[in-house]
Design a protein around this motif. Structure first.
Motif, mmCIF file in Angstrom:
data_model
loop_
_atom_site.group_PDB
_atom_site.id
_atom_site.type_symbol
_atom_site.label_atom_id
_atom_site.label_comp_id
_atom_site.label_asym_id
_atom_site.label_seq_id
_atom_site.Cartn_x
_atom_site.Cartn_y
_atom_site.Cartn_z
ATOM 1 N N VAL A 199 -52.613 71.496 -31.797
ATOM 2 C CA VAL A 199 -52.127 72.176 -30.587
ATOM 3 C C VAL A 199 -52.898 73.475 -30.362
ATOM 4 O O VAL A 199 -53.218 73.825 -29.224
ATOM 5 N N LYS A 200 -53.220 74.185 -31.442
ATOM 6 C CA LYS A 200 -53.995 75.430 -31.321
ATOM 7 C C LYS A 200 -55.377 75.150 -30.736
ATOM 8 O O LYS A 200 -55.865 75.880 -29.855
ATOM 9 N N ASP A 201 -56.031 74.080 -31.197
ATOM 10 C CA ASP A 201 -57.346 73.708 -30.661
ATOM 11 C C ASP A 201 -57.230 73.269 -29.201
ATOM 12 O O ASP A 201 -58.092 73.593 -28.370
ATOM 13 N N LEU A 202 -56.159 72.535 -28.900
ATOM 14 C CA LEU A 202 -55.948 72.115 -27.516
ATOM 15 C C LEU A 202 -55.741 73.324 -26.605
ATOM 16 O O LEU A 202 -56.279 73.381 -25.495
ATOM 17 N N TRP A 203 -54.994 74.291 -27.092
ATOM 18 C CA TRP A 203 -54.746 75.492 -26.287
ATOM 19 C C TRP A 203 -56.042 76.267 -26.050
ATOM 20 O O TRP A 203 -56.261 76.806 -24.962
ATOM 21 N N ALA A 204 -56.911 76.301 -27.071
ATOM 22 C CA ALA A 204 -58.200 76.991 -26.902
ATOM 23 C C ALA A 204 -59.005 76.350 -25.779
ATOM 24 O O ALA A 204 -59.634 77.045 -24.966
ATOM 25 N N GLY A 205 -58.973 75.007 -25.727
ATOM 26 C CA GLY A 205 -59.696 74.320 -24.666
ATOM 27 C C GLY A 205 -59.056 74.517 -23.309
ATOM 28 O O GLY A 205 -59.739 74.586 -22.287
ATOM 29 N N PHE A 206 -57.724 74.666 -23.300
ATOM 30 C CA PHE A 206 -57.015 74.861 -22.033
ATOM 31 C C PHE A 206 -57.110 76.307 -21.539
ATOM 32 O O PHE A 206 -57.378 76.573 -20.367
ATOM 33 N N ALA A 207 -56.900 77.267 -22.445
ATOM 34 C CA ALA A 207 -56.809 78.673 -22.054
ATOM 35 C C ALA A 207 -58.126 79.236 -21.546
ATOM 36 O O ALA A 207 -58.143 80.291 -20.912
ATOM 37 N N VAL A 208 -59.234 78.543 -21.821
ATOM 38 C CA VAL A 208 -60.536 79.036 -21.376
ATOM 39 C C VAL A 208 -60.594 79.180 -19.859
ATOM 40 O O VAL A 208 -61.357 79.997 -19.327
ATOM 41 N N VAL A 209 -59.756 78.426 -19.139
ATOM 42 C CA VAL A 209 -59.731 78.493 -17.674
ATOM 43 C C VAL A 209 -59.418 79.908 -17.200
ATOM 44 O O VAL A 209 -59.918 80.366 -16.171
ATOM 45 N N PHE A 210 -58.593 80.642 -17.971
ATOM 46 C CA PHE A 210 -58.110 81.943 -17.519
ATOM 47 C C PHE A 210 -59.100 83.084 -17.755
ATOM 48 O O PHE A 210 -58.951 84.155 -17.185
ATOM 49 N N HIS A 211 -60.096 82.872 -18.613
ATOM 50 C CA HIS A 211 -61.018 83.989 -18.901
ATOM 51 C C HIS A 211 -62.489 83.568 -18.944
ATOM 52 O O HIS A 211 -63.343 84.304 -19.412
ATOM 53 N N MET A 212 -62.803 82.402 -18.430
ATOM 54 C CA MET A 212 -64.180 81.915 -18.491
ATOM 55 C C MET A 212 -65.011 82.505 -17.353
ATOM 56 O O MET A 212 -64.478 82.843 -16.288
ATOM 57 N N PRO A 213 -66.317 82.644 -17.546
ATOM 58 C CA PRO A 213 -67.195 83.008 -16.425
ATOM 59 C C PRO A 213 -67.299 81.828 -15.458
ATOM 60 O O PRO A 213 -67.217 80.675 -15.866
ATOM 61 N N GLY A 214 -67.449 82.149 -14.181
ATOM 62 C CA GLY A 214 -67.571 81.083 -13.185
ATOM 63 C C GLY A 214 -66.243 80.604 -12.650
ATOM 64 O O GLY A 214 -66.152 79.480 -12.124
ATOM 65 N N THR A 215 -65.187 81.430 -12.742
ATOM 66 C CA THR A 215 -63.869 81.020 -12.258
ATOM 67 C C THR A 215 -63.886 80.717 -10.759
ATOM 68 O O THR A 215 -63.251 79.759 -10.298
ATOM 69 N N LEU A 216 -64.626 81.526 -9.994
ATOM 70 C CA LEU A 216 -64.696 81.298 -8.544
ATOM 71 C C LEU A 216 -65.329 79.944 -8.248
ATOM 72 O O LEU A 216 -64.837 79.191 -7.398
ATOM 73 N N ARG A 217 -66.414 79.608 -8.958
ATOM 74 C CA ARG A 217 -67.040 78.299 -8.754
ATOM 75 C C ARG A 217 -66.087 77.184 -9.159
ATOM 76 O O ARG A 217 -66.040 76.120 -8.521
ATOM 77 N N TRP A 218 -65.317 77.422 -10.217
ATOM 78 C CA TRP A 218 -64.334 76.430 -10.669
ATOM 79 C C TRP A 218 -63.309 76.179 -9.573
ATOM 80 O O TRP A 218 -62.944 75.030 -9.305
ATOM 81 N N LEU A 219 -62.832 77.228 -8.924
ATOM 82 C CA LEU A 219 -61.866 77.087 -7.838
ATOM 83 C C LEU A 219 -62.491 76.374 -6.639
ATOM 84 O O LEU A 219 -61.837 75.547 -5.989
ATOM 85 N N LEU A 220 -63.758 76.687 -6.354
ATOM 86 C CA LEU A 220 -64.441 76.036 -5.229
ATOM 87 C C LEU A 220 -64.609 74.545 -5.487
ATOM 88 O O LEU A 220 -64.406 73.717 -4.578
ATOM 89 N N PHE A 221 -64.968 74.186 -6.718
ATOM 90 C CA PHE A 221 -65.097 72.762 -7.049
ATOM 91 C C PHE A 221 -63.727 72.077 -7.016
ATOM 92 O O PHE A 221 -63.632 70.894 -6.640
ATOM 93 N N SER A 222 -62.661 72.795 -7.398
ATOM 94 C CA SER A 222 -61.305 72.234 -7.305
ATOM 95 C C SER A 222 -60.974 71.915 -5.852
ATOM 96 O O SER A 222 -60.442 70.840 -5.551
ATOM 97 N N ALA A 223 -61.305 72.865 -4.964
ATOM 98 C CA ALA A 223 -61.092 72.624 -3.534
ATOM 99 C C ALA A 223 -61.943 71.455 -3.057
ATOM 100 O O ALA A 223 -61.499 70.639 -2.237
#
Length: 349
Positions: A208-232
């Motif tokens: 679960v700790k490893d899974l959380w590391a893979g999940f939580a990266v969304v909140f502090h990763m570089p390129g968040t704006l591009r991530w949101l644009l690709f989501s759209a």
């Protein structure tokens, strides 16, 4: 002793693959039971403009490419730098595998990327969980938007079908439902927070700790704006698939003329929710959701079934073709990679 070990394995496989197949087959049987199959095919032959469906399939490919680009941003933040074409293969392959083995496609793409890039399976899996959780949040937001945009026809339909509405409300108000939810949440919290010498609890907590590391990266990763644009881009493409499909038949095109974008939005939202039902590539639940959505706007059952079955059929055919291309490409990529590795070994000697 060996027989005892084999039984749970067979039971697990039956639950994992048998139930989705039964759901798909059962819903398809109910779907066609009250419909004149020949009349439905006649609607397709006489009224369908297949050019719009070809456009829909092209948009579907673009949505998969956007999903690969979005996932790449997450993986890079986890120091998993997979080539873009490899990620595109992984997305194409996911949907192809899900046609045969529901939900196994996500496990397959995680294992494929983890093996090819020599990365932790649980970390890559965590990023995939974040990818899917983002989809869940998006569906909830789209559902809220749909209820605002199309509240009139939906409430009118529910008023004409009061028993269905009352049954759904009674289920959501059931104390047993909420008791089970609270008990499951409490058990999960205890399992993840308790300190224990039991090995299996420590293994679960580490996973679960490893899974959380893979999940939580969304909140502090570089390129968040591009991530949101690709989501759209992903969900914009999904909606466009449904929207352009409406122009393939005159009776659905007339709904757009009469009600604007609302009928396509309702069909899109309900079909997106239906993908949460375990089935082979959405076969069964997806058609039911679209037929129900079109019924809200007065479309006949035969016409609605012709639309739903043809659109899903085209999407399924596309996934099969993409799956063949993907697994051929992966085989060539592995052969090329093995050749490069062998050459490096010979040079080192």
């Amino acid at each position: 002793m060996s027989d005892k070990k084999k039984k749970p394995q067979w039971l697990g496989k039956l639950l994992k693959y048998g139930i989705p197949l039964i759901v798909s087959a059962g819903l398809c049987y109910l779907l066609f039971m009250g419909i004149d199959y020949r009349e439905m095919l006649d609607v397709v032959r006489r009224q369908c403009n297949f050019n719009w469906l070809l456009l829909m399939m092209a948009i579907a490919v673009l949505s998969h490419v956007c999903r690969a680009a979005r996932w790449r941003i997450q993986l890079k933040a986890l120091h998993v730098d997979a080539p873009f074409y490899v990620l595109v293969y992984s997305i194409f392959g996911t949907y192809a595998v899900n046609l045969v083995f529901p939900r196994l496609g996500e496990i397959w793409r995680t294992g494929y990327i983890a093996q090819r890039q020599n990365a932790r399976f649980t970390t890559v899996f965590g990023s995939m969980v974040a990818d899917r959780l983002a989809d869940t949040v998006t569906v909830v937001l789209i559902l809220c938007l749909t209820l605002l945009v199309a509240s009139g026809p939906i409430l009118d339909y529910l008023s004409r079908n009061g028993e269905t509405f009352a049954g759904a409300v009674a289920f959501l108000r059931s104390p047993w439902l909420w008791c089970v939810f609270v008990l499951c949440a409490a058990a999960a919290w205890l399992l993840l927070t308790v300190r224990s010498n039991l090995r299996w609890i420590n293994v679960v907590q580490k996973v679960v700790k490893d899974l959380w590391a893979g999940f939580a990266v969304v909140f502090h990763m570089p390129g968040t704006l591009r991530w949101l644009l690709f989501s759209a881009g992903i969900w914009g493409c999904y909606f466009l698939q449904m929207y352009v499909s409406f122009y393939a038949f005159p009776f659905t095109a007339e709904l757009l003329s009469a009600y604007g974008v609302a009928p396509a939005l309702v069909a899109f939202t309900l079909s997106s929710i239906s993908m949460g039902v375990p089935s082979n590539g959405g076969i069964g639940p997806w058609q039911w959701a679209v037929i129900f959505a079109l019924g809200i706007y007065g479309t006949g059952q035969v016409e609605a079934a012709a639309f739903a079955n043809l659109v899903l059929g085209c999407n399924t055919l596309l996934l099969v073709v993409l799956g063949i291309i993907t697994f051929a490409g992966i085989a060539l990529d592995r052969r090329r990679t093995a050749g490069i590795n062998n050459k490096e070994i010979r040079n080192n000697k």
